[in-house]
Design a protein around this motif. Sequence first.
Motif, PDB file in Angstrom:
ATOM      1  N   VAL A  35       0.852  -1.193   0.000  1.00 55.18           N
ATOM      2  CA  VAL A  35       0.000   0.000   0.000  1.00 55.18           C
ATOM      3  C   VAL A  35       0.883   1.236   0.000  1.00 55.18           C
ATOM      4  O   VAL A  35       0.623   2.205  -0.710  1.00 55.18           O
ATOM      5  N   PHE A  36       1.957   1.158   0.749  1.00 49.68           N
ATOM      6  CA  PHE A  36       2.857   2.306   0.813  1.00 49.68           C
ATOM      7  C   PHE A  36       3.579   2.506  -0.516  1.00 49.68           C
ATOM      8  O   PHE A  36       3.746   3.625  -0.998  1.00 49.68           O
ATOM      9  N   GLU A  37       4.005   1.405  -1.131  1.00 54.05           N
ATOM     10  CA  GLU A  37       4.814   1.511  -2.346  1.00 54.05           C
ATOM     11  C   GLU A  37       4.004   1.859  -3.590  1.00 54.05           C
ATOM     12  O   GLU A  37       4.425   2.689  -4.403  1.00 54.05           O
ATOM     13  N   VAL A  38       2.860   1.210  -3.757  1.00 55.97           N
ATOM     14  CA  VAL A  38       2.121   1.404  -5.012  1.00 55.97           C
ATOM     15  C   VAL A  38       0.770   2.091  -4.812  1.00 55.97           C
ATOM     16  O   VAL A  38       0.098   2.422  -5.789  1.00 55.97           O
ATOM     17  N   ILE A  48       0.319  -9.153  -3.409  1.00 53.98           N
ATOM     18  CA  ILE A  48       0.417  -9.490  -1.983  1.00 53.98           C
ATOM     19  C   ILE A  48       0.907 -10.929  -1.833  1.00 53.98           C
ATOM     20  O   ILE A  48       1.818 -11.223  -1.045  1.00 53.98           O
ATOM     21  N   ALA A  49       0.317 -11.827  -2.625  1.00 58.01           N
ATOM     22  CA  ALA A  49       0.688 -13.246  -2.551  1.00 58.01           C
ATOM     23  C   ALA A  49       2.174 -13.427  -2.888  1.00 58.01           C
ATOM     24  O   ALA A  49       2.902 -14.145  -2.183  1.00 58.01           O
ATOM     25  N   ALA A  50       2.623 -12.777  -3.957  1.00 54.62           N
ATOM     26  CA  ALA A  50       4.019 -12.911  -4.383  1.00 54.62           C
ATOM     27  C   ALA A  50       4.960 -12.397  -3.299  1.00 54.62           C
ATOM     28  O   ALA A  50       5.940 -13.059  -2.931  1.00 54.62           O
ATOM     29  N   MET A  70      -6.698  -5.369   3.703  1.00 52.65           N
ATOM     30  CA  MET A  70      -6.099  -4.140   4.178  1.00 52.65           C
ATOM     31  C   MET A  70      -6.662  -3.713   5.522  1.00 52.65           C
ATOM     32  O   MET A  70      -5.945  -3.173   6.355  1.00 52.65           O
ATOM     33  N   PHE A  71      -7.941  -3.976   5.717  1.00 47.82           N
ATOM     34  CA  PHE A  71      -8.538  -3.660   7.000  1.00 47.82           C
ATOM     35  C   PHE A  71      -7.851  -4.459   8.110  1.00 47.82           C
ATOM     36  O   PHE A  71      -7.516  -3.919   9.170  1.00 47.82           O
ATOM     37  N   MET A 114      -2.844   3.854   4.353  1.00 47.87           N
ATOM     38  CA  MET A 114      -3.749   2.743   4.626  1.00 47.87           C
ATOM     39  C   MET A 114      -5.093   3.256   5.121  1.00 47.87           C
ATOM     40  O   MET A 114      -6.142   2.741   4.738  1.00 47.87           O
ATOM     41  N   THR A 115      -5.068   4.277   5.972  1.00 44.27           N
ATOM     42  CA  THR A 115      -6.325   4.771   6.517  1.00 44.27           C
ATOM     43  C   THR A 115      -7.150   5.462   5.429  1.00 44.27           C
ATOM     44  O   THR A 115      -8.374   5.323   5.387  1.00 44.27           O
TER      45      THR A 115
END
Lengths: 203, 203
Positions: A35-38, A48-50, A70-71, A114-115
């Motif tokens: 979330v921070f990167e993209v 996420i899986a990778a 994400m929650f 994220m928020t």
Amino acid sequence: MTRSPSSGAPGRGPDPGRRSERSRRAILTATRELVFEVGYPGLTIEAIAARAGVGKQTIYRWWPSKGAVMFDALLHEARQEGPALPDTGDLAADMRTVLRAIVDEFDDPVLDRMTRALGNEINNDPRLGADMLERLLGPQLEVTAERLRAAQRAGQAASGIDLPAAVEMFYAPLFYRWMLRTGPLTHAYADTVTAMAVRAIAP
Amino acid sequence: MTRSPSSGAPGRGPDPGRRSERSRRAILTATRELVFEVGYPGLTIEAIAARAGVGKQTIYRWWPSKGAVMFDALLHEARQEGPALPDTGDLAADMRTVLRAIVDEFDDPVLDRMTRALGNEINNDPRLGADMLERLLGPQLEVTAERLRAAQRAGQAASGIDLPAAVEMFYAPLFYRWMLRTGPLTHAYADTVTAMAVRAIAP
């Protein structure tokens, strides 16, 4: 909404519970990093899986959507501290501490992203909002109401106040300024809001 | 961010300014209707153009994105009333009127959907947020600060208060409860918030 990893099929492998917990943590950490990167719009279950080194189906077994992952990532972050509130006997001092800590959280770029992403999901999906309210925000509001009840017993808050509304007088201004970017979100602002909210509910 | 229709090429047809204004209103009305009918994620420039009876290129000439069209649709809605604030000489009564009107707005399903969609766009695009702050929210906050200055002169508000923070003590709780659905958003809540905020800034 999400099933706990520990409720997975028992007896598969030497310690499926511990392995599941490790996967779950890896997924939540990967989610936070991505979330921070993209950004949230660019976040995918595949990525996420990778990053977490698990199969996509592992994620889908526990979470119905990327919003739900994400929650839980955000909840996991919040759980590091827990929703406890200081009670030194001085309401203003305690709430100042809490509000400054919230300002610091909003100032954290990972939590900020994220928020905001969670806010978007909630706008699109009221059920996720209800889940967030029940599991994340609700407990925080409740411990704050409990702190205000203690203040009432100590004669630092009026006995007749509407407690949920009183709690919101402390938190809402920070959320508003963060969300709408109406002004600088600083410790000084936290202190100003605390002082005004304490006056608002004084006996 | 958006160019006014009246700045379009002059001299094309008998009254291009009036025709442009008609198209602009049709586009904003279509946007408002469609957001309500299909939600913001399902909204497309194609559908707006079809509903408004204009070409897609007409929309793209004036607005860079669907977020920008929706923002103008919301601004158009807000302009119907203008950001004036009552001044009867009684701060609590005046702010109660304003806060009840805000509750009514949030209760309007069209405005609710549009405002939530705009919130999402702002989360994704800080420039749109800055535009919203400058053109929609900022003027409302400023007239409220002006009302609080009058209250200071009338001895109904402390002279030393932080005015932007004081304004947020009135509006933020309503926004918070609407956005996060923490409780019922009613006239009674508007009255409670008004009473507490007035106490918070009292001399």
